[in-house]
Design a protein around this motif. Structure first.
Motif, PDB file in Angstrom:
ATOM      1  N   LEU A  80     -51.726 -20.202  32.657  1.00  0.00           N
ATOM      2  CA  LEU A  80     -52.148 -21.175  33.436  1.00  0.00           C
ATOM      3  C   LEU A  80     -53.499 -21.508  32.793  1.00  0.00           C
ATOM      4  O   LEU A  80     -54.304 -20.964  32.458  1.00  0.00           O
ATOM      5  CB  LEU A  80     -52.626 -20.457  34.951  1.00  0.00           C
ATOM      6  CG  LEU A  80     -53.090 -21.476  36.073  1.00  0.00           C
ATOM      7  CD1 LEU A  80     -52.073 -22.316  36.415  1.00  0.00           C
ATOM      8  CD2 LEU A  80     -53.658 -20.431  37.048  1.00  0.00           C
ATOM      9  N   ASP A  81     -53.432 -22.918  32.858  1.00  0.00           N
ATOM     10  CA  ASP A  81     -54.522 -23.460  31.919  1.00  0.00           C
ATOM     11  C   ASP A  81     -55.144 -24.415  33.202  1.00  0.00           C
ATOM     12  O   ASP A  81     -54.984 -25.240  33.861  1.00  0.00           O
ATOM     13  CB  ASP A  81     -53.995 -24.728  31.287  1.00  0.00           C
ATOM     14  CG  ASP A  81     -55.163 -25.227  30.074  1.00  0.00           C
ATOM     15  OD1 ASP A  81     -56.475 -25.364  30.510  1.00  0.00           O
ATOM     16  OD2 ASP A  81     -54.615 -25.970  29.292  1.00  0.00           O
ATOM     17  N   LEU A  82     -56.858 -24.083  33.190  1.00  0.00           N
ATOM     18  CA  LEU A  82     -57.615 -24.596  34.427  1.00  0.00           C
ATOM     19  C   LEU A  82     -57.987 -26.016  34.171  1.00  0.00           C
ATOM     20  O   LEU A  82     -58.160 -26.770  34.977  1.00  0.00           O
ATOM     21  CB  LEU A  82     -58.942 -23.784  34.324  1.00  0.00           C
ATOM     22  CG  LEU A  82     -58.930 -22.472  34.651  1.00  0.00           C
ATOM     23  CD1 LEU A  82     -60.254 -21.763  34.667  1.00  0.00           C
ATOM     24  CD2 LEU A  82     -58.273 -22.019  35.981  1.00  0.00           C
ATOM     25  N   ASP A  83     -57.698 -26.479  32.823  1.00  0.00           N
ATOM     26  CA  ASP A  83     -57.863 -28.037  32.669  1.00  0.00           C
ATOM     27  C   ASP A  83     -56.540 -28.857  32.563  1.00  0.00           C
ATOM     28  O   ASP A  83     -56.511 -30.038  32.286  1.00  0.00           O
ATOM     29  CB  ASP A  83     -58.570 -28.142  31.506  1.00  0.00           C
ATOM     30  CG  ASP A  83     -60.013 -27.538  31.393  1.00  0.00           C
ATOM     31  OD1 ASP A  83     -60.800 -27.900  32.384  1.00  0.00           O
ATOM     32  OD2 ASP A  83     -60.424 -26.773  30.666  1.00  0.00           O
ATOM     33  N   ARG A  84     -55.403 -28.185  33.113  1.00  0.00           N
ATOM     34  CA  ARG A  84     -54.219 -28.952  33.307  1.00  0.00           C
ATOM     35  C   ARG A  84     -54.434 -29.370  34.667  1.00  0.00           C
ATOM     36  O   ARG A  84     -55.140 -28.925  35.603  1.00  0.00           O
ATOM     37  CB  ARG A  84     -53.156 -28.085  33.126  1.00  0.00           C
ATOM     38  CG  ARG A  84     -52.680 -27.828  31.803  1.00  0.00           C
ATOM     39  CD  ARG A  84     -51.892 -28.872  31.096  1.00  0.00           C
ATOM     40  NE  ARG A  84     -51.152 -28.533  29.797  1.00  0.00           N
ATOM     41  CZ  ARG A  84     -50.475 -29.415  29.145  1.00  0.00           C
ATOM     42  NH1 ARG A  84     -50.135 -30.363  29.796  1.00  0.00           N
ATOM     43  NH2 ARG A  84     -49.876 -28.728  28.098  1.00  0.00           N
ATOM     44  N   THR A  85     -53.325 -30.664  35.050  1.00  0.00           N
ATOM     45  CA  THR A  85     -53.208 -30.741  36.574  1.00  0.00           C
ATOM     46  C   THR A  85     -52.547 -29.785  37.308  1.00  0.00           C
ATOM     47  O   THR A  85     -51.677 -29.173  36.832  1.00  0.00           O
ATOM     48  CB  THR A  85     -52.680 -32.239  36.667  1.00  0.00           C
ATOM     49  OG1 THR A  85     -51.493 -32.345  36.228  1.00  0.00           O
ATOM     50  CG2 THR A  85     -53.783 -33.127  35.874  1.00  0.00           C
TER      51      THR A  85
END
Length: 369
Positions: A80-85
Motif C-alpha cells: 500500500l502506497d500512501l501517495d497512490r489514489t
C-alpha cells in the motif's frame, strides 16, 4: 494502604500515587492502566469495584489505532502506497470527484465520507457491501479540501483497502501477524470462548440531549442502527466481527503491550515496525477545527496526534482515544507503550484521567536512565 492491585516499578511511584488518588476520590471509579518502557512492563494497575485485571471491555475508537497498525504493516510491506489514489487500488471508488483522493488523505479524515443516508446495519460495517456504499457515495465536501472525523466509515475504508491489496481481512492480518505472534489481549473480533470475560461499558445518556438530525454531519457520523454509538461494543455481533472503527475490545495491558511490540519490541524481540514506517505513518497530516464537531483535532494517517487539547504524549507520540476515554498509544521519544481502559465512560481529552496518568508515566520515564 494500596487500594489498587498490580505494581509500579521503582521510579514510577508517582503513577501509582495518582491512580490511588483517583480511587480515593471516587469509590465507583474502576479502571485498568498499563505501561511498557523499552519492551519491559513498568506499570500494571487495576482498581475499583467494577473491573479486574482479566476484565475485557470496549474501547470504541481506540480500535482505529489498533487497525492502523495493520495498515502500517501493509505500507511497510510495499503493498500500500500512501501517495497512490484510493481508486488505484479500488477503481469503483473513483466517482463523484473521489478519483484524485490519495490514500493518506482518505485515512486522515479528508474524504468527506462520514456516512451514507440510511446508514449501515450493525452486521454490515465490516463487509464488502458497506464498502460498495462508500464507493458510490457523493462526498459532503471536495475531497482533500478539509477534514472531519469519520467516526465509523474510516474503518470501512481501512478494511476495504486491506482486502484489495492483501486479499484477506484486516482482522485476519491483525490476529496472525500481531495479536497471536505477541500474546496480546486486545481483539478485533472477540473469540466466543472469551465472551464470559467481557463486561459492558457503563455509560450515562443525558435525557435532555437535543434531537440529532440523521442528515446532519454529526448524524452521518453516527451512522449505525443504534440509539447511541456508546452501545456499539456492548453488542455481541459488533465485538465478534471486530469492527475496526469502534468494535475492538481488550485490556489496558493488551494495549500497552501492543504498542510496545510494534515500536520497541517485547520479550527481547525486534519491533514489528521499522522507524521509517513509524515516521511515515505518524507524521501529522491535518490539524485544526474538525469539520464534523467544530473541536480541535490532529491526525496522522489514522492515528491521533498530540496537541494542546489531547496532550497524551510527546510530538512523536501516536495512538487513539475512544469515546469512553480509553486510550492506547506509543511514544517513541520515551520508548513507551501505554494503555488505559475505564469500565465507566468518563471525560477524555486533556485533562482527563488517562492523559494525567500518561503524563505521570512520561515524567517518570524522563527521569530514569
Amino acid at each position: 494502604m494500596q487500594k489498587s492491585h498490580g505494581f509500579a516499578a521503582p521510579g514510577y511511584e508517582g503513577v501509582l500515587d495518582l491512580f490511588e488518588a483517583f480511587l480515593a476520590d471516587d469509590p465507583e471509579y474502576s479502571a485498568q492502566m498499563s505501561a511498557y518502557r523499552d519492551g519491559e512492563k513498568v506499570v500494571d494497575l487495576v482498581g475499583g469495584p467494577h473491573i479486574t485485571a482479566g476484565t475485557i471491555t470496549g474501547v470504541y475508537s481506540v480500535s482505529k489505532g489498533v487497525a492502523a497498525l495493520v495498515i502500517s504493516l501493509l505500507v511497510q510491506d510495499g503493498l500500500l502506497d500512501l501517495d497512490r489514489t484510493v481508486a488505484h487500488y479500488w477503481p469503483e471508488f473513483g466517482v463523484h470527484g473521489k478519483d484524485r483522493l490519495l490514500v493518506r488523505e482518505a485515512l486522515s479524515h479528508q474524504a468527506g465520507l462520514m456516512g451514507v443516508e440510511g446508514g449501515f446495519a450493525l452486521d454490515e460495517f465490516h463487509t464488502a457491501q458497506a464498502a460498495e456504499k462508500i464507493a458510490a457515495a457523493m462526498p459532503s465536501w471536495r475531497p482533500g479540501s478539509c477534514f472531519g472525523y469519520h467516526a465509523l466509515t474510516i474503518g470501512i475504508l481501512m478494511e476495504e483497502l486491506c482486502r484489495r491489496v492483501s486479499g484477506t481481512s484486516l482482522q485476519s492480518i491483525y490476529d496472525h501477524r500481531i495479536r497471536n505472534a505477541h500474546g496480546i489481549e486486545f481483539f478485533l473480533g472477540l473469540p466466543e470462548e472469551l465472551e464470559p470475560r467481557y463486561r459492558d461499558v457503563l455509560y450515562d445518556i443525558d435525557p435532555g440531549q437535543p434531537w440529532l438530525d440523521p442528515l446532519s454531519l454529526a448524524g452521518l457520523n453516527s451512522n449505525a442502527a443504534v440509539s447511541s454509538i456508546m452501545e456499539l461494543p456492548n453488542i455481541q455481533v459488533v465485538r465478534a466481527a471486530g469492527m475496526s472503527a469502534a468494535g475492538g475490545v481488550g485490556t489496558a495491558e493488551g494495549l500497552a503491550r501492543l504498542y510496545a511490540a510494534v515500536t520497541t519490541g517485547v520479550d527481547g524481540g525486534a519491533p514489528l515496525l521499522t522507524p521509517e514506517t513509524v515516521g511515515t505513518m505518524t507524521q501529522e497530516q491535518v490539524w485544526g477545527l474538525d469539520r464534523s464537531s467544530g473541536l480541535d483535532n490532529a491526525f496522522a494517517v489514522v492515528f491521533m496526534k498530540p496537541h494542546p487539547s489531547r496532550s497524551f504524549g510527546s510530538h512523536r507520540a501516536f495512538g487513539h482515544e475512544g469515546a469512553s476515554a480509553a486510550l492506547g498509544f506509543a511514544d517513541p521519544a520515551y520508548g513507551l507503550g501505554f494503555g488505559y481502559v475505564p469500565r465507566r465512560a468518563e471525560d477524555g481529552r486533556t485533562p482527563g484521567k488517562a492523559h494525567r496518568l500518561a503524563s505521570a508515566v512520561r515524567c517518570s520515564a524522563a527521569t530514569l536512565p
